[in-house]
Design a protein around this motif. Sequence first.
Motif, PDB file in Angstrom:
ATOM      1  N   TRP A 131       7.712 -36.896 -80.072  1.00 60.84           N
ATOM      2  CA  TRP A 131       7.959 -36.808 -78.634  1.00 60.84           C
ATOM      3  C   TRP A 131       8.870 -37.936 -78.141  1.00 60.84           C
ATOM      4  O   TRP A 131       9.467 -37.825 -77.078  1.00 60.84           O
ATOM      5  CB  TRP A 131       6.652 -36.816 -77.851  1.00 60.84           C
ATOM      6  N   VAL A 132       8.972 -39.010 -78.930  1.00 63.15           N
ATOM      7  CA  VAL A 132       9.863 -40.107 -78.543  1.00 63.15           C
ATOM      8  C   VAL A 132      11.313 -39.621 -78.526  1.00 63.15           C
ATOM      9  O   VAL A 132      12.069 -39.887 -77.589  1.00 63.15           O
ATOM     10  CB  VAL A 132       9.711 -41.306 -79.501  1.00 63.15           C
ATOM     11  N   LYS A 133      11.698 -38.877 -79.554  1.00 61.86           N
ATOM     12  CA  LYS A 133      13.071 -38.375 -79.616  1.00 61.86           C
ATOM     13  C   LYS A 133      13.360 -37.399 -78.480  1.00 61.86           C
ATOM     14  O   LYS A 133      14.475 -37.369 -77.938  1.00 61.86           O
ATOM     15  CB  LYS A 133      13.315 -37.683 -80.961  1.00 61.86           C
TER      16      LYS A 133
ATOM     17  N   SER B 286       7.890 -43.743 -74.451  1.00 63.61           N
ATOM     18  CA  SER B 286       8.952 -43.652 -75.456  1.00 63.61           C
ATOM     19  C   SER B 286       9.811 -44.910 -75.464  1.00 63.61           C
ATOM     20  O   SER B 286      10.161 -45.434 -76.533  1.00 63.61           O
ATOM     21  CB  SER B 286       9.825 -42.424 -75.187  1.00 63.61           C
ATOM     22  N   TRP B 287      10.156 -45.403 -74.288  1.00 62.52           N
ATOM     23  CA  TRP B 287      10.957 -46.625 -74.207  1.00 62.52           C
ATOM     24  C   TRP B 287      10.225 -47.791 -74.851  1.00 62.52           C
ATOM     25  O   TRP B 287      10.813 -48.595 -75.584  1.00 62.52           O
ATOM     26  CB  TRP B 287      11.262 -46.932 -72.735  1.00 62.52           C
TER      27      TRP B 287
ATOM     28  N   LYS C 279       7.065 -39.768 -68.810  1.00 63.48           N
ATOM     29  CA  LYS C 279       8.244 -39.330 -69.559  1.00 63.48           C
ATOM     30  C   LYS C 279       9.078 -40.505 -70.045  1.00 63.48           C
ATOM     31  O   LYS C 279       9.650 -40.469 -71.128  1.00 63.48           O
ATOM     32  CB  LYS C 279       9.104 -38.406 -68.690  1.00 63.48           C
TER      33      LYS C 279
ATOM     34  N   LEU D 153       5.213 -39.213 -83.878  1.00 67.79           N
ATOM     35  CA  LEU D 153       5.745 -39.620 -82.582  1.00 67.79           C
ATOM     36  C   LEU D 153       7.050 -38.885 -82.278  1.00 67.79           C
ATOM     37  O   LEU D 153       7.979 -39.445 -81.693  1.00 67.79           O
ATOM     38  CB  LEU D 153       5.977 -41.140 -82.552  1.00 67.79           C
TER      39      LEU D 153
ATOM     40  N   ALA E  55      12.375 -37.451 -75.503  1.00 68.03           N
ATOM     41  CA  ALA E  55      12.438 -38.052 -74.172  1.00 68.03           C
ATOM     42  C   ALA E  55      13.856 -38.396 -73.753  1.00 68.03           C
ATOM     43  O   ALA E  55      14.172 -38.391 -72.564  1.00 68.03           O
ATOM     44  CB  ALA E  55      11.565 -39.306 -74.115  1.00 68.03           C
TER      45      ALA E  55
ATOM     46  N   LEU F  95      16.514 -42.643 -82.593  1.00 66.19           N
ATOM     47  CA  LEU F  95      15.751 -41.516 -82.070  1.00 66.19           C
ATOM     48  C   LEU F  95      15.510 -40.459 -83.144  1.00 66.19           C
ATOM     49  O   LEU F  95      14.432 -39.858 -83.208  1.00 66.19           O
ATOM     50  CB  LEU F  95      16.479 -40.913 -80.867  1.00 66.19           C
TER      51      LEU F  95
ATOM     52  N   PHE G 250      12.420 -40.520 -85.486  1.00 64.07           N
ATOM     53  CA  PHE G 250      11.110 -40.037 -85.040  1.00 64.07           C
ATOM     54  C   PHE G 250      10.934 -38.543 -85.268  1.00 64.07           C
ATOM     55  O   PHE G 250       9.858 -37.996 -85.011  1.00 64.07           O
ATOM     56  CB  PHE G 250      10.926 -40.351 -83.552  1.00 64.07           C
TER      57      PHE G 250
ATOM     58  N   GLY H 204       2.249 -46.457 -74.559  1.00 66.44           N
ATOM     59  CA  GLY H 204       3.322 -46.673 -75.526  1.00 66.44           C
ATOM     60  C   GLY H 204       2.959 -47.744 -76.538  1.00 66.44           C
ATOM     61  O   GLY H 204       3.268 -47.620 -77.730  1.00 66.44           O
TER      62      GLY H 204
END
Length: 244
Positions: A16-18, A77-78, A73, A14, A20, A6, A9, A164
Amino acid sequence: MMLTILDSFSDGPLDWVKQAFIPLENGDRSALSMTRLTSPEGARELLSTYLDNFPATEHRARVSMWSQWYFAKLLPSWTVVNLLCNWQLPIEPDRVFLRLGADGLPVQFLLAEPGEAVVKTGSLARFVNMIDSHLAPVCHSLAMISGLKPGLYWNNAAIRVGYGITQAASTQADISDGWALLAARQLDDGRKNPLFEPVRHEIPGDETSARYRKQCCLRNELCDHEICPSCPLLLAEKRKRVTL
């Protein structure tokens, strides 16, 4: 390992991935187990703060809107972590917790475990756990409390998985498994794929033509939401005008 992934990122396109996901800390009473969403009773209780803000006549459309927030949300990210890092973050409802905002909308996910490496690449197997253990019971519960068909919620979820995939593609990741998922009518075991083709081109085979959702998400029933440009109702109206 999860935090390392995480953190990778941070400060990137990206980031926003962390944001989440964070690890679950013992004693965090604001964290709500996602097992609540696996039963109609639990789902109704979880969404009560949000739904209480609106008249009962809007509740079926509002449940659809809540699911869009939830899937937005969770799933992009997943999916990015899965495809880019070949790492499967926890997705089972008893390993995933949610923090809600004062308005009852999803804010952040808390994970009870770090997850594990993806071992089955080159097939749809890497997504089966997401489909069976999380999306299937959640879509069923939301359908039950809204009186809508589960397919609407699968469509909402599939569109976020697709987002994603496109974001992972922007990093030059191998996204072939992701596109294979959305293009497959059946899963590897022969079952119908509920995430198949969440959006379709107006002219089949013409990828330059406009794309429309498979199912309407009911935004059109809410005065504070504009109808989305990919709504299938717009396509139906367009085709109706052509035939007149």
